[in-house]
Design a protein around this motif. Structure first.
Motif, mmCIF file in Angstrom:
data_model
loop_
_atom_site.group_PDB
_atom_site.id
_atom_site.type_symbol
_atom_site.label_atom_id
_atom_site.label_comp_id
_atom_site.label_asym_id
_atom_site.label_seq_id
_atom_site.Cartn_x
_atom_site.Cartn_y
_atom_site.Cartn_z
ATOM 1 N N ARG A 3 51.535 77.506 23.657
ATOM 2 C CA ARG A 3 50.685 76.639 23.062
ATOM 3 C C ARG A 3 50.185 76.966 21.628
ATOM 4 O O ARG A 3 50.499 76.189 20.569
ATOM 5 C CB ARG A 3 49.675 75.926 23.825
ATOM 6 C CG ARG A 3 48.609 75.059 23.543
ATOM 7 C CD ARG A 3 47.335 74.869 24.195
ATOM 8 N NE ARG A 3 46.508 76.226 23.825
ATOM 9 C CZ ARG A 3 46.151 76.994 24.935
ATOM 10 N NH1 ARG A 3 46.751 76.704 25.943
ATOM 11 N NH2 ARG A 3 45.518 78.005 24.235
ATOM 12 N N ILE A 4 49.696 78.277 21.680
ATOM 13 C CA ILE A 4 49.333 78.839 20.365
ATOM 14 C C ILE A 4 50.576 79.273 19.455
ATOM 15 O O ILE A 4 50.184 78.525 18.257
ATOM 16 C CB ILE A 4 48.648 80.179 20.641
ATOM 17 C CG1 ILE A 4 47.107 79.997 21.404
ATOM 18 C CG2 ILE A 4 48.221 80.892 19.355
ATOM 19 C CD1 ILE A 4 46.459 81.140 21.808
ATOM 20 N N ALA A 7 51.606 75.682 17.941
ATOM 21 C CA ALA A 7 50.795 75.372 16.996
ATOM 22 C C ALA A 7 50.734 76.109 15.604
ATOM 23 O O ALA A 7 50.981 75.478 14.353
ATOM 24 C CB ALA A 7 49.254 75.244 17.330
ATOM 25 N N GLN A 18 55.233 70.984 2.246
ATOM 26 C CA GLN A 18 54.612 70.476 1.326
ATOM 27 C C GLN A 18 55.408 70.497 0.092
ATOM 28 O O GLN A 18 55.238 69.711 -1.016
ATOM 29 C CB GLN A 18 53.235 71.201 1.440
ATOM 30 C CG GLN A 18 52.476 70.961 2.207
ATOM 31 C CD GLN A 18 51.646 69.491 1.999
ATOM 32 O OE1 GLN A 18 51.045 69.348 0.995
ATOM 33 N NE2 GLN A 18 51.663 68.660 3.012
ATOM 34 N N TYR A 19 56.197 71.576 -0.072
ATOM 35 C CA TYR A 19 56.669 71.762 -1.307
ATOM 36 C C TYR A 19 58.515 71.466 -1.299
ATOM 37 O O TYR A 19 59.136 72.385 -0.976
ATOM 38 C CB TYR A 19 56.661 73.210 -1.873
ATOM 39 C CG TYR A 19 54.929 73.408 -2.275
ATOM 40 C CD1 TYR A 19 54.387 72.857 -3.288
ATOM 41 C CD2 TYR A 19 54.368 74.248 -1.102
ATOM 42 C CE1 TYR A 19 52.993 73.123 -3.302
ATOM 43 C CE2 TYR A 19 53.053 74.294 -1.292
ATOM 44 C CZ TYR A 19 52.366 73.962 -2.437
ATOM 45 O OH TYR A 19 51.028 74.070 -2.554
ATOM 46 N N LEU A 95 38.261 86.140 9.726
ATOM 47 C CA LEU A 95 38.463 84.644 10.467
ATOM 48 C C LEU A 95 39.584 84.751 11.593
ATOM 49 O O LEU A 95 39.492 83.798 12.466
ATOM 50 C CB LEU A 95 38.745 83.873 9.251
ATOM 51 C CG LEU A 95 37.939 83.790 8.015
ATOM 52 C CD1 LEU A 95 38.354 83.078 6.752
ATOM 53 C CD2 LEU A 95 36.640 83.122 8.679
ATOM 54 N N GLN B 106 38.785 79.529 6.324
ATOM 55 C CA GLN B 106 39.661 79.300 7.329
ATOM 56 C C GLN B 106 40.869 78.046 7.237
ATOM 57 O O GLN B 106 41.816 78.002 7.818
ATOM 58 C CB GLN B 106 39.129 79.296 8.857
ATOM 59 C CG GLN B 106 38.429 78.189 9.018
ATOM 60 C CD GLN B 106 38.139 78.033 10.566
ATOM 61 O OE1 GLN B 106 38.888 78.343 11.605
ATOM 62 N NE2 GLN B 106 36.998 77.764 11.269
ATOM 63 N N ILE B 108 43.636 75.753 6.179
ATOM 64 C CA ILE B 108 44.908 76.027 5.344
ATOM 65 C C ILE B 108 44.823 75.409 4.116
ATOM 66 O O ILE B 108 44.907 74.195 4.126
ATOM 67 C CB ILE B 108 45.989 75.720 6.273
ATOM 68 C CG1 ILE B 108 46.040 76.191 7.614
ATOM 69 C CG2 ILE B 108 47.402 75.862 5.851
ATOM 70 C CD1 ILE B 108 46.716 75.593 8.936
ATOM 71 N N ASP B 110 47.132 74.224 1.774
ATOM 72 C CA ASP B 110 47.971 73.331 1.583
ATOM 73 C C ASP B 110 48.116 72.136 2.485
ATOM 74 O O ASP B 110 48.887 71.170 2.305
ATOM 75 C CB ASP B 110 49.434 73.951 1.294
ATOM 76 C CG ASP B 110 49.517 74.975 0.012
ATOM 77 O OD1 ASP B 110 49.175 74.526 -1.066
ATOM 78 O OD2 ASP B 110 50.036 76.217 0.322
ATOM 79 N N LEU B 111 47.447 72.218 3.432
ATOM 80 C CA LEU B 111 47.619 71.106 4.247
ATOM 81 C C LEU B 111 46.076 70.451 4.395
ATOM 82 O O LEU B 111 44.764 70.998 4.229
ATOM 83 C CB LEU B 111 47.776 71.611 5.717
ATOM 84 C CG LEU B 111 49.195 72.414 5.938
ATOM 85 C CD1 LEU B 111 49.493 72.685 7.306
ATOM 86 C CD2 LEU B 111 50.458 71.365 5.371
ATOM 87 N N GLU B 115 44.726 69.488 9.850
ATOM 88 C CA GLU B 115 45.668 70.063 10.787
ATOM 89 C C GLU B 115 45.065 71.512 11.047
ATOM 90 O O GLU B 115 45.618 72.176 11.963
ATOM 91 C CB GLU B 115 47.123 70.465 9.461
ATOM 92 C CG GLU B 115 47.762 69.388 9.056
ATOM 93 C CD GLU B 115 48.381 68.519 10.363
ATOM 94 O OE1 GLU B 115 48.526 69.183 11.502
ATOM 95 O OE2 GLU B 115 48.477 67.304 10.586
ATOM 96 N N LEU B 119 45.209 73.147 14.829
ATOM 97 C CA LEU B 119 45.432 74.592 15.059
ATOM 98 C C LEU B 119 44.343 75.390 16.022
ATOM 99 O O LEU B 119 44.481 75.948 16.855
ATOM 100 C CB LEU B 119 45.788 75.419 13.737
ATOM 101 C CG LEU B 119 45.956 76.984 13.851
ATOM 102 C CD1 LEU B 119 47.272 77.053 14.810
ATOM 103 C CD2 LEU B 119 46.160 77.527 12.487
ATOM 104 N N ASN B 120 42.987 75.000 15.328
ATOM 105 C CA ASN B 120 41.756 75.278 16.229
ATOM 106 C C ASN B 120 41.879 75.019 17.423
ATOM 107 O O ASN B 120 41.335 75.806 18.505
ATOM 108 C CB ASN B 120 40.481 75.257 15.422
ATOM 109 C CG ASN B 120 40.486 76.150 14.444
ATOM 110 O OD1 ASN B 120 41.115 77.103 14.249
ATOM 111 N ND2 ASN B 120 39.159 76.154 13.781
ATOM 112 N N ALA B 122 44.356 74.271 19.675
ATOM 113 C CA ALA B 122 45.368 75.109 20.296
ATOM 114 C C ALA B 122 44.611 76.469 20.676
ATOM 115 O O ALA B 122 44.719 77.004 21.631
ATOM 116 C CB ALA B 122 46.542 75.251 19.650
ATOM 117 N N LEU B 123 44.240 77.031 19.487
ATOM 118 C CA LEU B 123 43.605 78.510 19.584
ATOM 119 C C LEU B 123 42.417 78.637 20.603
ATOM 120 O O LEU B 123 42.445 79.598 21.273
ATOM 121 C CB LEU B 123 43.192 78.986 18.330
ATOM 122 C CG LEU B 123 44.498 79.182 17.171
ATOM 123 C CD1 LEU B 123 43.827 79.486 15.816
ATOM 124 C CD2 LEU B 123 45.239 80.752 17.645
#
Lengths: 258, 319
Positions: A3-4, A7, A18-19, A95, B106, B108, B110-111, B115, B119-120, B122-123
């Motif tokens: 799952r991690i 993601a 994005q680019y 973080l 924390q 991201i 570019d997103l 999003e 991610l969090n 899932a984490l």
């Protein structure tokens, strides 16, 4: 864990998408990179029929395994492990360390560089063509080759991790990374072209031959249980040492001032 | 909820002579000195408490917070947060806490922030139902709706910080470590964030430890403060007690005029307002003097500004 991982991969791919214009340049660069790697070997085979006992498809198989590793190194090791140095210097590793997941897994797999998917695709294709030209391969040889290739990648990952752990103490270790990638370049040639000393260094020091030549030799049926056990032992040692070094590094982590 | 006993962190810092000679010499002979960033501190924080952890730069605030979150291993002493030893970095412990650093992000870049939230999810292994509920709640409380789907790089600092808070709280932590959470924000966003933190504390009975150089944060969000300087706890108690202990006195502000004010030494502020700062134990006596002669006067007793109190606290202790 799956799952991690999914993601993390999803987020990585989304950043790349994005680019959009970059995607095309990345594709072109990836394909060009593969052809420029093959070129010296192709040129060499214009003048000879074998290099140190390796026929063109066999030597090209080594090259394709090298390119496969190169894709993993560029697409996975560099963007993740290479960036740990930066994360430590800027204090952003904090973080990631407060996430409830294995920190080593997170720093190793949190990003992929999809531009190397092209290299990955080309090298898989090349390996397929080479294997088809080599002739019939037994199931045991194929299974051992796959196992040894994975083992070799894990050994190189362990070495990368060990190098990165030094950045917890010395902070700037960029040159050590360049040294590793440069040494790993030797993996494009079959093991038998090197003298015994260098062969040992490239097997147990910078174990790139475990990723390229050793699995290729297994596909040719040139393996013994001793070499298989030895290779697996070296792989295990690198991964184990990397884990110990990572845990010790975390214990002495000083973070960055804010 | 938080227990700290004789907690100590010693850093080994390289030192070298200034200039090129020092740089070259340090290539083969490097000397180190030990810096006691945190020096045998003790304190405890009860569940649901909001505590300000204050001190000048380099006092040891962030180092302490990093030990309490398990990022740094103590050199000596011990700490426990919600029953766990932070440096063991147990997953359930990490699901119980959060750390917000005003100067780190924390999200991201570019997103869109949503999003990072995914991610969090899932984490932190947040169940989908709980994730949807918490996200909707945080979106409302922090007014995130209009920019949740915009790339983070296009957000203002205030919008980013609100998203940072949401990302840090999606898993509904019971212990919040906030390191300069309002740094760089404009007054309006600061007010939103402060109000949100208080509401979160009340709604989830969360324990909050906050460091800030912004005294408005402290005055608005906490009742108890721990003062740390050079790694040592200098004061641990209520805000009022802090003013009493380190304040230069209390200020009486009077709107009006009369000989008694001149006699007591009041100085003119503006219009017909006059001011006098006196020690707290003289307040009742002076009030009596004024009210005897000017019973109808408009009079206010003001605590000294927190900034002044802290300046005095750290100044006095350093002398």
């Amino acid at each position: 864990m799956i799952r991690i991982l999914s993601a993390l991969i999803r987020a990585s791919l989304m950043v790349s998408f994005q680019y959009r214009s970059d995607l095309f340049f990345e594709a072109a660069t990836g394909i060009l990179r593969c052809f420029s790697a093959i070129a010296p070997l192709w040129l060499a085979f214009q003048h000879t029929t074998a290099i140190a006992g390796w026929t063109p498809p066999q030597a090209m198989l080594v090259m394709s395994l090298f390119l496969l590793f190169h894709a993993l190194q560029g697409g996975l090791f560099e963007p993740n492990l290479g960036e740990v140095v930066q994360l430590i210097r800027q204090g952003n590793l904090d973080l990631w360390l407060i996430k409830p997941a294995d920190a080593q897994l997170l720093v190793s797999l949190r990003r992929i560089d999809p531009s190397y998917l092209w290299d990955f695709g080309v090298s898989i294709l090349m390996a397929g063509v080479c294997i088809a030209q080599i002739g019939p391969i037994s199931a045991l040889d194929a299974a051992l080759a796959a196992l040894l290739a994975v083992n070799g990648v894990l050994a190189m990952y362990g070495l990368w991790m060990l190098a990165i752990c030094t950045s917890f103490y010395f902070v700037r270790v960029d040159n050590l990374r360049y040294l590793l990638t440069t040494a790993a370049d030797a993996g494009r040639w079959p093991a038998s072209v090197f003298s015994t000393g260098i062969r040992w260094a490239l097997t147990a020091g910078v174990p790139i031959l475990l990723v390229t030549s050793t699995p290729a030799e297994a596909l040719r049926g040139q393996w013994t249980w001793t070499t298989v056990a030895g290779s697996l032992g070296i792989g295990l040692a690198f991964v184990g040492l990397a884990r110990v070094a990572w845990m010790r590094s975390l214990a002495s982590y000083t973070s960055a001032s804010s | 909820m938080i227990e700290v006993e004789q907690l100590t962190k010693v850093y080994r810092v390289p030192i070298r002579e200034p200039g090129i000679v020092g740089s070259v010499t340090s290539l083969w002979r490097r000397e180190y000195k030990e810096v006691r960033a945190v020096d045998a501190i003790d304190f405890s924080v009860a569940a649901g408490e909001r505590v300000g952890f204050l001190g000048p730069n380099g006092a040891g605030k962030t180092t302490t917070l990093k030990m309490l979150t398990g990022l740094l291993h103590p050199s000596a002493g011990s700490c426990r947060v919600a029953g766990w030893k932070p440096q063991d970095r147990q997953r359930d412990f990490l699901r119980t806490i959060t750390l917000v650093m005003g100067q780190k992000q924390q999200l991201i870049w570019d997103l869109p922030a949503i999003e990072t939230f995914a991610l969090n999810k899932a984490l932190f292994d947040i169940p989908s139902k709980q994730y949807a509920e918490t996200l909707s709640e945080l979106t409302k409380l922090l007014s995130l709706q209009e920019f949740l789907h915009q790339p983070v790089r296009n957000l203002s600092l205030g919008q980013r910080m609100r998203c940072e808070l949401a990302a840090a709280l999606l898993h509904r932590p019971k212990v919040l470590f906030l390191d300069e959470p309002t740094i760089g924000m404009d007054v309006e966003v600061q007010a939103i964030v402060r109000q949100f933190i208080i509401e979160y504390n009340q709604r989830y009975e969360a324990t909050i430890m906050l460091t800030s150089h912004d005294m408005a944060d402290v005055a608005r969000m906490v009742r108890r403060v721990i003062l740390i300087d050079r790694g040592v706890v200098r004061y641990d108690g209520s805000l009022e007690g802090l003013s009493r202990e380190f304040g230069s006195g209390r200020t009486l502000v009077v709107r009006g005029n009369g000989p008694v004010l001149d006699r007591l030494g009041f100085s003119l502020m503006e219009d017909d307002k006059r001011r006098l700062t006196i020690s707290p134990d003289r307040v009742n006596e002076v009030l009596g003097d004024i009210l005897r002669e000017l019973p109808q006067v408009e009079l206010t007793v003001v605590d000294p500004p927190l900034d002044d109190v802290l300046r005095r606290a750290f100044g006095e202790k350093r002398e």
